[in-house]
Write a protein that holds these residues in place. Structure first.
Motif, PDB file in Angstrom:
ATOM      1  N   ARG A   1     -19.989 -31.551  31.711  1.00 55.93           N
ATOM      2  CA  ARG A   1     -21.450 -31.573  31.519  1.00 55.93           C
ATOM      3  C   ARG A   1     -21.821 -30.238  32.157  1.00 55.93           C
ATOM      4  NH1 ARG A   1     -25.642 -34.337  35.996  1.00 55.93           N
ATOM      5  NH2 ARG A   1     -27.585 -34.034  34.627  1.00 55.93           N
ATOM      6  N   VAL A   2     -22.665 -29.538  31.393  1.00 51.11           N
ATOM      7  CA  VAL A   2     -23.165 -28.198  31.619  1.00 51.11           C
ATOM      8  C   VAL A   2     -24.738 -28.403  32.194  1.00 51.11           C
ATOM      9  CG1 VAL A   2     -23.500 -26.007  30.822  1.00 51.11           C
ATOM     10  CG2 VAL A   2     -21.610 -27.193  30.033  1.00 51.11           C
ATOM     11  N   MET A   3     -24.824 -27.824  33.314  1.00 52.79           N
ATOM     12  CA  MET A   3     -26.384 -27.698  33.737  1.00 52.79           C
ATOM     13  C   MET A   3     -26.783 -26.338  33.901  1.00 52.79           C
ATOM     14  SD  MET A   3     -25.996 -30.786  36.819  1.00 52.79           S
ATOM     15  CE  MET A   3     -27.949 -30.685  37.327  1.00 52.79           C
ATOM     16  N   LYS A   4     -27.936 -25.999  33.185  1.00 54.47           N
ATOM     17  CA  LYS A   4     -28.268 -24.727  33.232  1.00 54.47           C
ATOM     18  C   LYS A   4     -29.624 -24.493  33.733  1.00 54.47           C
ATOM     19  CE  LYS A   4     -25.485 -23.136  29.283  1.00 54.47           C
ATOM     20  NZ  LYS A   4     -25.401 -22.295  27.929  1.00 54.47           N
ATOM     21  N   GLY A   5     -29.962 -23.555  34.303  1.00 55.60           N
ATOM     22  CA  GLY A   5     -31.115 -23.093  34.599  1.00 55.60           C
ATOM     23  C   GLY A   5     -31.456 -21.706  33.897  1.00 55.60           C
ATOM     24  N   ASP A   6     -32.797 -21.453  33.737  1.00 58.37           N
ATOM     25  CA  ASP A   6     -33.220 -20.139  33.222  1.00 58.37           C
ATOM     26  C   ASP A   6     -33.193 -19.145  34.145  1.00 58.37           C
ATOM     27  OD1 ASP A   6     -33.632 -21.275  30.623  1.00 58.37           O
ATOM     28  OD2 ASP A   6     -35.862 -21.596  31.071  1.00 58.37           O
ATOM     29  N   TYR A   7     -32.871 -17.774  33.722  1.00 55.67           N
ATOM     30  CA  TYR A   7     -32.926 -16.839  34.671  1.00 55.67           C
ATOM     31  C   TYR A   7     -34.203 -16.862  35.330  1.00 55.67           C
ATOM     32  CZ  TYR A   7     -29.040 -13.832  33.152  1.00 55.67           C
ATOM     33  OH  TYR A   7     -27.931 -13.362  32.783  1.00 55.67           O
TER      34      TYR A   7
END
Length: 386
Positions: free
Chosen positions: A118-124
């Protein structure tokens, strides 16, 4: 844009790179112990210096006896890769990314190891939702996003009763934050960040749950020599007693010892944290009164106190596309370097166009204060030319 005169005072040490970072104040090559140079790292003297560096690191970090610490190849990258390749795959994984290095670990796990994570990303500028992390999985995250200036605020979001491992790339956060060792199973870093040391070597810290994983799980893929941490199904404990996997630079070891001794002289971990906090506060004071710049990190509680990343205010770059903004960044950095007023302040190549100022403990607050007017001058000079 209004032309500004050049400021009259320059930073005494204009080193603001986010890695390798400024050497500690007072550093000089003549201060490095020379007896171990040219000697084998396996000699009694060579090994004693490696162990000395490890012992001082443990002391300054207040590392509990339950955690092992070793010097490993290939900087922080090598330390992280050792753990990803040796430990992941035993259970599902969660990969967290809010900047380029976290993105790199996602690529390694998903595309190279081919783990269905599972990949959890936040914008810069933002974190993903920390409360939505599934701790039945192994979780990989950076404590401080070096290229976004965003850090986790604390370890409260990591449960004590987690089933998976907490694997933390702490390279630009460690020595500038009081890490919750009972919440972290793996921690990696390199000497070239807050300590102002040299590159090439990483440091790997393993808690008891990480050791248990290594001794109970064999990954399906082959492991290169520099990734192997077990022998005969048991942890190769010699790695954590001064026997490095490959030949280290004794010059880099002596340089690290110099930095660690300097750190002890300013009060250890609390002194290092205080200096980073003071530097970040000084830079923030300039940002608050400057209308063309702002923090990339949106929430003040998650702003780094080391790798402070800044973005242009919209009105200041109105009419410029990203290519023109990047050209503006390069021009600002070039103007400052030509004046010997600041080195290496351009933002990271994958981040939104802007500036990045290292505020770690080896930088002097007076130099951060002197930097602000030079940033103003360089921006207005460069912008007038666009």
């Amino acid at each position: 844009m209004t032309d500004l005169p050049k400021p009259g005072v320059k930073p005494v040490r204009p080193y603001f790179s986010s890695g390798p970072c400024a050497k500690p104040p007072g550093w000089h090559a003549d201060g490095l112990a020379s007896a171990s140079l040219g000697r084998s790292h396996r000699s009694k003297l060579g090994k004693s210096r490696i162990v000395h560096a490890m012992d001082m690191t443990r002391h300054i970090l207040k590392l509990p006896d339950t955690h092992r610490l070793g010097i490993v190849p290939a900087s922080d990258t090598g330390a992280v890769e050792m753990c990803l390749w040796s430990m992941l795959g035993a259970r599902p994984a969660t990969m967290m990314a809010w900047e380029s290095f976290g993105e790199g670990w996602v690529t390694d796990v998903v595309k190279q190891l081919k783990i269905d994570a599972r990949v959890m990303k936040g914008d810069y500028g933002q974190l993903p939702d920390l409360q939505a992390v599934d701790w039945s999985t192994d979780v990989v995250f950076t404590w401080n996003g070096t290229t976004s200036g965003v850090r986790v605020p604390n370890g409260d979001w990591i449960p004590h009763d987690r089933q998976g491992l907490a694997i933390c790339d702490a390279t630009s956060g460690i020595f500038a934050a009081d890490l919750p060792w009972d919440k972290l199973d793996v921690v990696t870093f390199s000497w070239q960040k807050v300590l102002g040391g040299e590159g090439a070597h990483g440091v790997l810290i393993l808690g008891p749950r990480a050791v248990e994983r290594l001794e109970s799980y064999v990954p399906a893929w082959p492991l290169p020599k520099i990734f192997r941490m077990t022998k005969g199904g048991k942890l190769n404990d010699t790695i954590f007693k001064g026997d490095t996997i490959n030949t280290p630079s004794m010059l880099a070891v002596e340089d690290c010892i110099w930095s660690l001794e300097w750190a002890l002289g300013i009060g250890g971990l609390s002194g290092l944290m205080d200096r980073a906090d003071a530097n970040a506060a000084a830079l923030n004071a300039w940002v608050e009164k400057t209308d063309w710049i702002d923090h990339l990190a949106i929430d003040p509680a998650t702003r780094s106190n080391t790798s402070v990343c800044l973005k242009f205010a919209d009105h200041a770059v109105e009419g410029l596309d990203d290519e023109a903004k990047l050209a503006l960044v390069k021009k600002i950095a070039a103007l400052l370097e030509a004046e010997d007023a600041a080195y290496d302040v351009a933002g990271y190549r994958d981040a939104p166009p802007g500036l990045r100022i290292w505020c770690g403990a080896t930088v002097d607050t007076a130099d951060i204060e002197a930097l602000g007017p030079w940033l103003d001058w360089a921006f207005h000079t460069a912008r007038a030319a666009v």
